[in-house]
Design an enzyme around this catalytic site. Structure first.
Site, PDB file in Angstrom:
ATOM      1  N   GLU A   1      11.711  50.075   1.003  1.00  0.00           N
ATOM      2  CA  GLU A   1      11.314  48.771   1.532  1.00  0.00           C
ATOM      3  C   GLU A   1      10.013  48.297   0.902  1.00  0.00           C
ATOM      4  O   GLU A   1       9.823  47.094   0.665  1.00  0.00           O
ATOM      5  CB  GLU A   1      11.189  48.846   3.051  1.00  0.00           C
TER       6      GLU A   1
ATOM      7  N   HIS B   1      16.804  50.842  15.704  1.00  0.00           N
ATOM      8  CA  HIS B   1      17.622  49.665  15.359  1.00  0.00           C
ATOM      9  C   HIS B   1      17.434  48.565  16.394  1.00  0.00           C
ATOM     10  O   HIS B   1      18.330  47.759  16.620  1.00  0.00           O
ATOM     11  CB  HIS B   1      19.115  50.008  15.288  1.00  0.00           C
TER      12      HIS B   1
END
Ligand SMILES: Cc1ncc(C[n+]2csc(CCOP(=O)(O)OP(=O)(O)O)c2C)c(N)n1
Ligand SMILES: [Mg+2]
Lengths: 338, 425
Positions: free
Chosen positions: A60, A129
């Site tokens: 990322e 999540h």
């Protein structure tokens, strides 16, 4: 006009901009051939080619760092972080680099980049999540942070974000991808195809960054909400029979203080709701602004309803999520407060 | 130097976007993976310097040949560890892992849990590696190393209770299914954030060494996740401090829909990552249980003898979908797993045992049936304690516990608020 899911609307926004502007580049984990784990970029690689829409390695920090490099060159990268929970390795690139590029070079280098990421819980995704990290972005000078709650706004805001000359964090409430989820997890969600906000115009249009929208007019209390909590707030007001005004902020930074102020001056009461944890959450900023700007109109303390200050639990998801019941209780308490 | 004008690139510049060997509709193609014959790859001495074994990062250690015979220097290196008993246990561990996966996958489809991850086709790696770990050693696994727990004799009921988030869930419902934490079985709490634990394993091994202890650790990561910065950080610290750690990369060819080419393996191997850091690295047939045992022995021995870190790239194939949320027919050739050239780890060990011991096809069939019925029995027991959406879950208040050692005032207030609301509602 066509009815779209929020996923299709987001895809359509990228499609429109990629068609108009060769400098728009889309990349991220699994976004190329496959079209993203939520399928937001599905078909873009086939349509615009591999150099315009491609897979990135699982890093990322590198995804955002490379995005910054492209943006400073003159591209308009619209990059995807697979889940907002995974943006943290990129935090340094976002905070120390993207956000300050313009200021530190005195305008010589700028960073017109969009970082999209699904946010929020409600899918039994556990602590990795489900998170809502908006406050770690609104705290950073130089970033804009937006969060749509429906397909129409999602497309218009994403086009505006891609056209913006500063870095924009684009948060996508994943529980709203397929319909206006209102916290009643025991019931089926109405699909966007049956909801008026699923109506999305063809082609180019924008929803201006920095403008809130009153989604329910009322006179007794103002609810400030964004993302999934917009529908939760509406449900709470409806179910409690409370004449609440619900404001969908849409853009957290810049913030539409004018709309907030007008509403609270009218209702005299304010409840702030978000799914993110309470302490140092964006609600604290909102509560502070409301007390500063509307102090003499307030008839009750500003109340906050938020996620508990714990990691997002897996099995206890619905005990954690601030649903209509909790928001409803806060509304009643605020109306009863003297 | 060549004349730039003559030899230089004329057209516009371009970037390279790596592609997998095949997408849906294509014929599966693994011709890019060069596979040496079993027994062909050498077995260097434990104290061999990295620079003297660079070839090992590009070859593949293989022990079982096509007929199921154990051949070559790595079979010899296993020596006394190569007993029928060890191998039968390995076979059973792999069969249990596969049967367990199948039951839990089905349970997820039935709505009894929210999520599951299978390791189909990769069973040999974790189950074999664990045989070389000792009590007190620590694995830092990913979600696909359930084989470590099964080989460490973690009770399956405890694993299922965690998957079901039921009243006996050792993690009280806090964590995603299959993201276990079993310290007593040398199994570190799994993070959902990829790569973070690689460098933690290195730190754990450094601590053992600093403390004058004899424990070792082992780090685990998938091919795709080697892209994460934390992987490289772990490699760096391992190379600087040379702690007793085994660094594993499970190269199962895919990371959700991205092939390992997207993680940077097109012109090199993952094993070769260690060469730049200057410590030994081997590349191993991960579907060959004997090769797994041998390589694991080699690397753990190096760690125990204070010879420092070893990187192992396990070459394997992710037969199953990425997880219960994934459908691989959307991004890879349908028959790709049949074309995988290293075969199935259970079938290969079975072939070896039938050829070299009193194991038979009938015994195998019987063992499979016994394992399956035992797992069904355990599953019934686990379900008697509830499943995600049925029966007693862990207490809701448990979400407030364990955020800190002692609950701070603001959380106490929130918990009280939570309880009060429950009563009102
Ligand atoms: C920091 C971070 N980024 C992204 C993800 C989402 N994600 C989960 S698994 C996965 C693929 C991992 O592939 P690989 O490392 O090859 O392991 P495998 O699943 O093949 O065992 C991705 C991208 C994540 N969990 N954490
Ligand atoms: Mg993989």
């Amino acid at each position: 006009m066509a009815r779209m899911t929020m996923i299709e609307a987001i895809r359509d926004a990228m499609d429109v901009k990629m068609g108009q502007d060769e400098d728009v580049v889309v990349f991220g984990e699994d976004v190329g051939y496959f079209g993203g784990v939520f399928r937001c970029t599905h078909g873009l690689q086939a349509k615009y080619g591999k150099e315009r829409c491609f897979d990135a390695p699982i890093n990322e920090s590198a995804i955002v760092g490379a995005g910054i490099g492209m943006a400073t060159y003159g591209k308009r990268p619209c990059i995807e972080i697979q889940f907002a929970d995974y943006v943290l390795p990129a935090y340094d690139q976002i905070v120390s680099e993207a956000a300050r590029m313009r200021h530190r070079s005195n305008g010589e280098f700028t960073c017109p980049m969009v970082v999209r990421m699904p946010t929020g819980g409600g899918i039994f995704g556990g602590q990795t999540h489900s998170q809502s990290p908006e406050a770690i972005f609104t705290h950073v000078s130089g970033l804009k942070t937006v969060i749509p709650s429906n397909p129409y706004d999602a497309k218009g805001l994403l086009i505006a974000a891609i056209e913006d000359d500063d870095p924009v964090i684009f948060l996508e409430p994943k529980r709203l991808y397929n319909g206006p989820f209102d916290g009643h997890h025991e019931l089926a969600v109405t699909p966007w195809s049956k909801h008026e906000k699923g109506e999305v115009p063809e082609g180019h249009y924008t929803v201006p960054i920095g403008k809130a929208q009153i989604v329910r007019e009322g006179s007794d209390v103002t609810i400030l909400a964004y993302g999934t909590m917009v529908f939760v707030a509406e449900a709470a007001a409806r179910e409690q029979g409370i004449d609440a005004e619900v404001i969908d902020l849409r853009s957290l930074l810049p913030l539409d203080l004018e709309t907030i102020q007008k509403s609270v001056e009218k209702t005299g009461r304010c409840v702030v709701v978000h799914e993110a944890t309470l302490t140092s959450g964006f609600g604290a900023e909102l509560a502070a602004l409301v007390q500063q700007h509307c102090f003499y109109s307030l008839e009750a303390p500003v109340k906050r309803v938020a996620g508990w200050d714990t990691p997002y639990p897996h099995a206890q998801e619905w005990d954690y999520f601030p649903g209509p019941k909790r928001v409803g209780a806060a509304l009643k308490a605020t109306l009863e407060a003297k | 130097m060549a004349d730039n004008k003559e030899s230089g690139h004329k057209g516009p510049l371009s970037i390279h976007i790596p592609e997998p060997p095949g997408r849906p509709g294509d014929k599966p193609d693994f011709s890019h993976i060069k596979i040496p014959k079993a027994g062909e790859t050498r077995c260097p001495d434990l104290d061999t310097k990295a620079e003297d074994m660079r070839d090992m990062a590009y070859s593949i250690v293989r022990v079982l040949d096509r007929k199921g015979n154990a051949v070559g220097p790595w079979a010899e290196y296993l020596g006394d560890d190569l007993t029928d008993e060890t191998l039968l246990r390995g076979l059973k561990d792999m069969m249990v892992t596969r049967a367990f996966d199948q039951r839990m996958q089905t349970a997820q489809r039935q709505g009894k849990t929210s999520f599951y991850v299978q390791c189909t086709g990769e069973e040999a790696i974790a189950t074999g590696f664990q045989r070389m770990m000792r009590p007190g050693d620590m694995n830092f696994p990913t979600y696909r190393q359930q084989g470590l727990l099964i080989a460490a004799e973690c009770p399956l009921i405890d694993m299922m209770n965690q998957i079901y988030s039921n009243e006996k869930d050792p993690l009280d419902g806090k964590q995603l299914p299959a993201l276990y934490s079993f310290k007593d079985h040398g199994f570190f709490t799994i993070s959902g954030n990829l790569g973070t634990q690689y460098v933690q394993a290195v730190g754990w091994a450094m601590a053992s060494a600093i403390s004058g202890d004899d424990k070792i650790s082992s780090a685990w990561i998938g091919d795709g996740s080697t892209a994460e910065t934390d992987f490289h950080s772990g490699m760096l610290f391992a190379s600087v401090y040379k702690p007793p750690v085994v660094l594993n990369i499970v190269n199962n060819q895919w990371a959700i829909s991205s092939s390992n080419a997207i993680a940077g393996s097109q012109n090199t191997t993952f094993a070769a990552r260690a060469l730049g850091y200057g410590f030994p690295s081997i590349r191993v047939d991960g579907n060959d249980y004997l090769a797994v045992l041998a390589a694991s022995k080699w690397a753990t021995e190096r760690a125990r003898r204070n010879l420092g870190p070893t990187l192992i790239e396990w070459v394997t194939y992710r037969v199953a979908a990425h997880s219960t949320s994934d459908d691989p027919t959307a991004y890879r050739p349908q028959t790709e797993s049949d074309a995988w050239p290293l075969g199935d780890p259970i079938e290969r060990l079975k072939l070896h045992l039938i050829a070299n011991s009193d194991w038979t096809e009938e015994r195998h069939t019987q063992a499979k049936a016994e394992i399956e019925s035992e797992i069904i029995r355990i599953q019934k027991e686990a379900e008697s304690h509830g499943t995600l959406n049925k029966g007693h879950g862990p207490d809701a208040e448990m979400m407030f516990e364990g955020v800190y050692k002692e609950m701070p005032e603001h959380l106490v207030r929130q918990r009280i608020e939570f309880e009060k609301q429950g009563l009102e509602g």
